[in-house]
Design an enzyme around this catalytic site. Structure first.
Site, mmCIF file in Angstrom:
data_model
loop_
_atom_site.group_PDB
_atom_site.id
_atom_site.type_symbol
_atom_site.label_atom_id
_atom_site.label_comp_id
_atom_site.label_asym_id
_atom_site.label_seq_id
_atom_site.Cartn_x
_atom_site.Cartn_y
_atom_site.Cartn_z
ATOM 1 N N ASN A 10 0.864 -1.178 0.000
ATOM 2 C CA ASN A 10 0.000 0.000 0.000
ATOM 3 C C ASN A 10 0.902 1.229 0.000
ATOM 4 O OD1 ASN A 10 -1.777 2.073 0.514
ATOM 5 N ND2 ASN A 10 -2.371 1.362 2.568
ATOM 6 N N LYS A 12 0.012 4.237 -0.185
ATOM 7 C CA LYS A 12 -0.630 5.407 0.443
ATOM 8 C C LYS A 12 -0.438 6.639 -0.463
ATOM 9 C CE LYS A 12 -0.044 3.154 4.855
ATOM 10 N NZ LYS A 12 0.071 3.264 6.298
ATOM 11 N N HIS A 96 -9.420 1.252 5.052
ATOM 12 C CA HIS A 96 -8.144 1.417 5.757
ATOM 13 C C HIS A 96 -8.361 2.367 6.942
ATOM 14 C CE1 HIS A 96 -4.013 2.482 6.637
ATOM 15 N NE2 HIS A 96 -3.646 1.413 5.966
ATOM 16 N N GLU A 98 -6.718 4.717 8.001
ATOM 17 C CA GLU A 98 -6.470 6.139 7.687
ATOM 18 C C GLU A 98 -7.684 6.768 7.026
ATOM 19 O OE1 GLU A 98 -2.786 5.419 5.641
ATOM 20 O OE2 GLU A 98 -1.813 4.954 7.549
ATOM 21 N N GLU A 163 -5.029 -4.819 10.726
ATOM 22 C CA GLU A 163 -3.989 -3.812 10.907
ATOM 23 C C GLU A 163 -4.244 -3.051 12.202
ATOM 24 O OE1 GLU A 163 -2.135 -2.638 6.887
ATOM 25 O OE2 GLU A 163 -3.893 -1.400 7.136
ATOM 26 N N GLY A 169 2.844 2.396 10.694
ATOM 27 C CA GLY A 169 3.777 3.497 10.490
ATOM 28 C C GLY A 169 4.508 3.922 11.749
ATOM 29 N N SER A 204 3.770 -2.082 10.194
ATOM 30 C CA SER A 204 5.225 -2.126 10.337
ATOM 31 C C SER A 204 5.846 -3.469 9.962
ATOM 32 C CB SER A 204 5.630 -1.711 11.756
ATOM 33 O OG SER A 204 5.182 -0.390 12.028
HETATM 34 P P1 13P Z 1 3.249 0.431 7.573
HETATM 35 O O1 13P Z 1 3.738 -0.877 6.975
HETATM 36 O O2 13P Z 1 3.962 1.624 7.000
HETATM 37 O O3 13P Z 1 3.204 0.376 9.044
HETATM 38 O O4 13P Z 1 1.725 0.601 7.065
HETATM 39 C C1 13P Z 1 0.857 -0.462 7.204
HETATM 40 C C2 13P Z 1 -0.386 -0.140 6.474
HETATM 41 O O5 13P Z 1 -1.146 0.718 6.878
HETATM 42 C C3 13P Z 1 -0.660 -0.888 5.230
HETATM 43 O O6 13P Z 1 -1.950 -0.637 4.775
#
Ligand code: 13P
Length: 242
Positions: A10, A12, A96, A98, A163, A169, A204
Site C-alpha cells: 500500500n 498510500k 483502511h 487512515e 492492521e 507506520g 510495520s
Molecule cells: P506500515 O507498513 O507503513 O506500518 O503501514 C501499514 C499499512 O497501513 C498498510 O496498509
C-alpha cells in the site's frame, strides 16, 4: 488449507511518476526468482494506468486504495471501482484505518465500497484493527469482531487485513502472540467461509520481521505500507514467505 498467500503493498499518498521505476525493479526481481504467491501493489490512483502499462506480462497485480460505492455519478474527486478496474486494477483496499480516521468512514460505508468492488470484478481488501486505547481497555477483539460483522460483504471473494492502528507506520509491530491470537479470532468470526478468506497482517511489516509473522498459522500474507515503497525491501518481504 489451500489459501494462496498474498503480499500487497500500500503506497498510500506516496509516489510520483519516477516511483514506477520501483515497479520495474520489483518485476525484474520476481521474474528472476518467481514466487508461489500473489503479489500486489496499490499505488496512488494517478499512477495506476501507467503502472498497468509498465507491468504488462508481469504477474504483479495492481490495486486501488479506495473506491466510491457507485459505479459513476456526480461525486467530484471520487473514483469508482469500475474506473479502477478500467485502469488495470484487480484489487482495492477499502476501510483502511487512515480513511476511517481522515474521512469518517463507517463500517456500513466500507461494506458498500467492498460490494461495489466485487460488482466491478475487483477483490476488496477490507481493513480492520483496533486503536491502542481499545486494546488497553481489553476491547481489541470486540472492536475487530464488530468491524468484520459490519464491513465485510456477506458473499464474494474478499480479503481481510488485520492492521492494529497502533502498529501502522510506528515501527511498533504487534507481537507474534498478539497477531496469532487475533488472526485465530478473525478466522473463527468468519465461520464456514473462514477456510477460503485470506487474512493478512499489516502494521510495520519489514524485511527483518516478515519471516516470523508470515510463518504464523492463520496469517495468509501481509499488507505492507512504508516497506513496499522500495523494491528491495518489498521483495525481501515477499522472499520471507516459506
Ligand atoms: P506500515 O507498513 O507503513 O506500518 O503501514 C501499514 C499499512 O497501513 C498498510 O496498509
Amino acid at each position: 488449507m489451500s489459501r494462496r498467500a498474498l503480499i500487497a503493498g500500500n503506497w498510500k499518498m506516496y509516489g510520483l511518476a519516477a516511483a514506477l521505476g520501483e515497479l520495474d525493479a520489483l518485476s525484474a526481481a520476481l521474474a528472476q526468482q518467481p514466487v508461489d504467491a500473489d503479489v500486489a501493489v496499490c499505488p496512488p490512483a494517478t499512477l495506476l494506468a501507467a503502472a498497468a502499462a509498465r507491468l504488462k506480462g508481469s504477474p504483479i497485480l495492481l490495486g486501488g486504495q479506495d473506491c466510491h460505492t457507485a459505479p459513476e455519478g456526480a461525486h467530484t474527486g471520487d473514483i469508482s471501482a469500475v474506473m479502477l478496474a478500467d485502469a488495470g486494477a484487480r484489487l482495492v483496499i477499502v476501510g483502511h484505518s487512515e480513511r476511517r480516521r481522515d474521512h469518517g468512514e463507517t463500517d456500513a460505508l466500507v461494506r458498500a465500497k467492498a460490494e461495489a468492488a466485487l460488482a466491478a470484478g475487483l477483490t476488496p481488501i477490507v481493513c480492520v484493527g483496533e486503536t491502542i486505547e481499545e486494546r488497553q481497555a481489553g476491547q481489541a477483539e470486540a472492536v475487530v469482531g464488530r468491524q468484520i460483522a459490519g464491513s465485510l460483504p456477506e458473499r464474494g471473494e474478499a480479503v481481510v487485513a488485520y492492521e492494529p492502528v497502533w502498529a501502522i507506520g510506528t515501527g511498533l509491530t504487534a507481537s507474534t502472540a498478539e497477531i496469532a491470537a487475533m488472526h485465530a479470532f478473525v478466522r473463527g468470526v468468519l465461520g464456514a467461509r473462514g477456510a477460503r478468506v485470506r487474512i493478512l497482517y499489516g502494521g510495520s511489516v519489514k524485511p527483518q520481521n516478515a519471516q516470523e509473522i508470515l510463518a504464523l498459522e492463520e496469517v495468509d500474507g501481509a499488507l505492507v505500507g512504508g516497506a513496499s515503497l522500495k523494491a528491495a525491501d518489498f521483495s525481501a518481504i515477499i522472499r520471507a514467505l516459506k
